[in-house]
Write a protein that holds these residues in place. Structure first.
Motif, PDB file in Angstrom:
ATOM      1  N   ALA A   1       9.247   7.884   9.897  1.00  0.00           N
ATOM      2  CA  ALA A   1      10.040   6.711   9.509  1.00  0.00           C
ATOM      3  C   ALA A   1      11.462   7.115   9.140  1.00  0.00           C
ATOM      4  N   VAL A   2      11.608   8.185   8.371  1.00  0.00           N
ATOM      5  CA  VAL A   2      12.941   8.640   7.967  1.00  0.00           C
ATOM      6  C   VAL A   2      13.721   9.129   9.187  1.00  0.00           C
ATOM      7  N   GLY A   3      13.057   9.849  10.084  1.00  0.00           N
ATOM      8  CA  GLY A   3      13.711  10.323  11.300  1.00  0.00           C
ATOM      9  C   GLY A   3      14.177   9.174  12.179  1.00  0.00           C
ATOM     10  N   MET A   4      13.328   8.181  12.330  1.00  0.00           N
ATOM     11  CA  MET A   4      13.715   7.003  13.125  1.00  0.00           C
ATOM     12  C   MET A   4      14.888   6.288  12.480  1.00  0.00           C
ATOM     13  N   LEU A   5      14.847   6.151  11.166  1.00  0.00           N
ATOM     14  CA  LEU A   5      15.926   5.478  10.456  1.00  0.00           C
ATOM     15  C   LEU A   5      17.232   6.267  10.576  1.00  0.00           C
ATOM     16  N   ALA A   6      17.158   7.584  10.448  1.00  0.00           N
ATOM     17  CA  ALA A   6      18.356   8.418  10.595  1.00  0.00           C
ATOM     18  C   ALA A   6      18.948   8.259  11.993  1.00  0.00           C
ATOM     19  N   ALA A   7      18.089   8.280  13.004  1.00  0.00           N
ATOM     20  CA  ALA A   7      18.561   8.159  14.387  1.00  0.00           C
ATOM     21  C   ALA A   7      19.190   6.787  14.649  1.00  0.00           C
ATOM     22  N   VAL A   8      18.590   5.744  14.112  1.00  0.00           N
ATOM     23  CA  VAL A   8      19.140   4.403  14.350  1.00  0.00           C
ATOM     24  C   VAL A   8      20.448   4.206  13.588  1.00  0.00           C
ATOM     25  N   ILE A   9      20.580   4.828  12.436  1.00  0.00           N
ATOM     26  CA  ILE A   9      21.848   4.740  11.694  1.00  0.00           C
ATOM     27  C   ILE A   9      22.948   5.468  12.463  1.00  0.00           C
ATOM     28  N   VAL A  10      22.629   6.624  13.031  1.00  0.00           N
ATOM     29  CA  VAL A  10      23.599   7.343  13.868  1.00  0.00           C
ATOM     30  C   VAL A  10      24.005   6.465  15.051  1.00  0.00           C
ATOM     31  N   ASN A  11      23.013   5.866  15.710  1.00  0.00           N
ATOM     32  CA  ASN A  11      23.285   5.005  16.865  1.00  0.00           C
ATOM     33  C   ASN A  11      24.153   3.811  16.462  1.00  0.00           C
ATOM     34  N   LEU A  12      23.794   3.141  15.392  1.00  0.00           N
ATOM     35  CA  LEU A  12      24.546   1.970  14.935  1.00  0.00           C
ATOM     36  C   LEU A  12      25.978   2.351  14.574  1.00  0.00           C
ATOM     37  N   THR A  13      26.141   3.486  13.936  1.00  0.00           N
ATOM     38  CA  THR A  13      27.480   3.957  13.585  1.00  0.00           C
ATOM     39  C   THR A  13      28.315   4.190  14.832  1.00  0.00           C
ATOM     40  N   MET A  14      27.730   4.844  15.832  1.00  0.00           N
ATOM     41  CA  MET A  14      28.460   5.095  17.072  1.00  0.00           C
ATOM     42  C   MET A  14      28.789   3.786  17.790  1.00  0.00           C
ATOM     43  N   VAL A  15      27.862   2.841  17.771  1.00  0.00           N
ATOM     44  CA  VAL A  15      28.099   1.543  18.413  1.00  0.00           C
ATOM     45  C   VAL A  15      29.274   0.826  17.742  1.00  0.00           C
ATOM     46  N   ILE A  16      29.286   0.808  16.421  1.00  0.00           N
ATOM     47  CA  ILE A  16      30.371   0.131  15.703  1.00  0.00           C
ATOM     48  C   ILE A  16      31.709   0.826  15.956  1.00  0.00           C
ATOM     49  N   ILE A  17      31.713   2.151  15.943  1.00  0.00           N
ATOM     50  CA  ILE A  17      32.948   2.892  16.236  1.00  0.00           C
ATOM     51  C   ILE A  17      33.402   2.604  17.669  1.00  0.00           C
ATOM     52  N   GLY A  18      32.452   2.584  18.608  1.00  0.00           N
ATOM     53  CA  GLY A  18      32.778   2.287  20.003  1.00  0.00           C
ATOM     54  C   GLY A  18      33.365   0.896  20.162  1.00  0.00           C
ATOM     55  N   LEU A  19      32.789  -0.085  19.485  1.00  0.00           N
ATOM     56  CA  LEU A  19      33.313  -1.450  19.566  1.00  0.00           C
ATOM     57  C   LEU A  19      34.695  -1.550  18.902  1.00  0.00           C
ATOM     58  N   ASN A  20      34.885  -0.781  17.854  1.00  0.00           N
ATOM     59  CA  ASN A  20      36.199  -0.731  17.215  1.00  0.00           C
ATOM     60  C   ASN A  20      37.247  -0.211  18.196  1.00  0.00           C
ATOM     61  N   LYS A  21      36.899   0.848  18.920  1.00  0.00           N
ATOM     62  CA  LYS A  21      37.827   1.413  19.910  1.00  0.00           C
ATOM     63  C   LYS A  21      38.107   0.431  21.033  1.00  0.00           C
ATOM     64  N   LEU A  22      37.132  -0.407  21.362  1.00  0.00           N
ATOM     65  CA  LEU A  22      37.323  -1.426  22.389  1.00  0.00           C
ATOM     66  C   LEU A  22      38.017  -2.674  21.844  1.00  0.00           C
ATOM     67  N   LYS A  23      38.343  -2.641  20.556  1.00  0.00           N
ATOM     68  CA  LYS A  23      39.048  -3.736  19.882  1.00  0.00           C
ATOM     69  C   LYS A  23      38.265  -5.062  19.909  1.00  0.00           C
ATOM     70  N   VAL A  24      36.950  -4.955  19.760  1.00  0.00           N
ATOM     71  CA  VAL A  24      36.113  -6.143  19.733  1.00  0.00           C
ATOM     72  C   VAL A  24      36.221  -6.868  18.385  1.00  0.00           C
ATOM     73  N   PHE A  25      36.453  -6.119  17.321  1.00  0.00           N
ATOM     74  CA  PHE A  25      36.475  -6.718  15.984  1.00  0.00           C
ATOM     75  C   PHE A  25      37.848  -7.251  15.584  1.00  0.00           C
ATOM     76  N   ASN A  26      38.854  -7.018  16.401  1.00  0.00           N
ATOM     77  CA  ASN A  26      40.223  -7.481  16.057  1.00  0.00           C
ATOM     78  C   ASN A  26      40.392  -8.942  16.417  1.00  0.00           C
TER      79      ASN A  26
END
Length: 126
Positions: free
Chosen positions: A101-126
């Motif tokens: 459970a902790v491993g899955m949660l760690a992996a999904v947090i890494v994924n979510l962080t990368m997704v948000i950073i990626g969307l930021n770079k694509l200027k989706v949140f602006n």
């Protein structure tokens, strides 16, 4: 092409109500069918529910990659999070339910962080 806060707020409500309903089903099932099935309401169970919620957010945010024609980033983020999960399990000794459970949660947090950073770079949140 831009982040829709109104839809996201509604999505949050649906996800939170769904999570509460899922936890309620576990409790009710444990009370009514305790002789047939017992689903432990432990930290592991709560982490699995949190994992599913975070994965739903990733799925929501991934829609914006499609709009921006950047779907290949999704694959890269998934590969990185799979590596994080695998390393977490391989380097940590004995594998338990809590460790999964902790491993899955760690992996999904890494994924979510990368997704948000990626969307930021694509200027989706602006």
């Amino acid at each position: 092409q831009k982040f829709n806060r109104v839809v996201f707020k509604k999505y949050n409500i649906v996800l939170l109500v769904s999570a509460l309903m899922s936890l309620s089903v576990i409790v009710i099932t444990n009370l009514l069918f305790q002789s047939l099935v017992q689903i432990p309401l432990t930290l592991s169970t709560l982490l699995f529910v949190l994992y599913i919620l975070l994965w739903c957010y990733i799925g929501y945010f991934e829609l914006y990659f499609g709009v921006k024609n950047a779907n290949k980033k999704i694959l890269m983020y998934s590969i990185v999070s799979a590596i994080v999960y695998t390393l977490f399990l391989k380097l940590g000794g004995e594998i338990t339910l809590l460790k999964l459970a902790v491993g899955m949660l760690a992996a999904v947090i890494v994924n979510l962080t990368m997704v948000i950073i990626g969307l930021n770079k694509l200027k989706v949140f602006n």
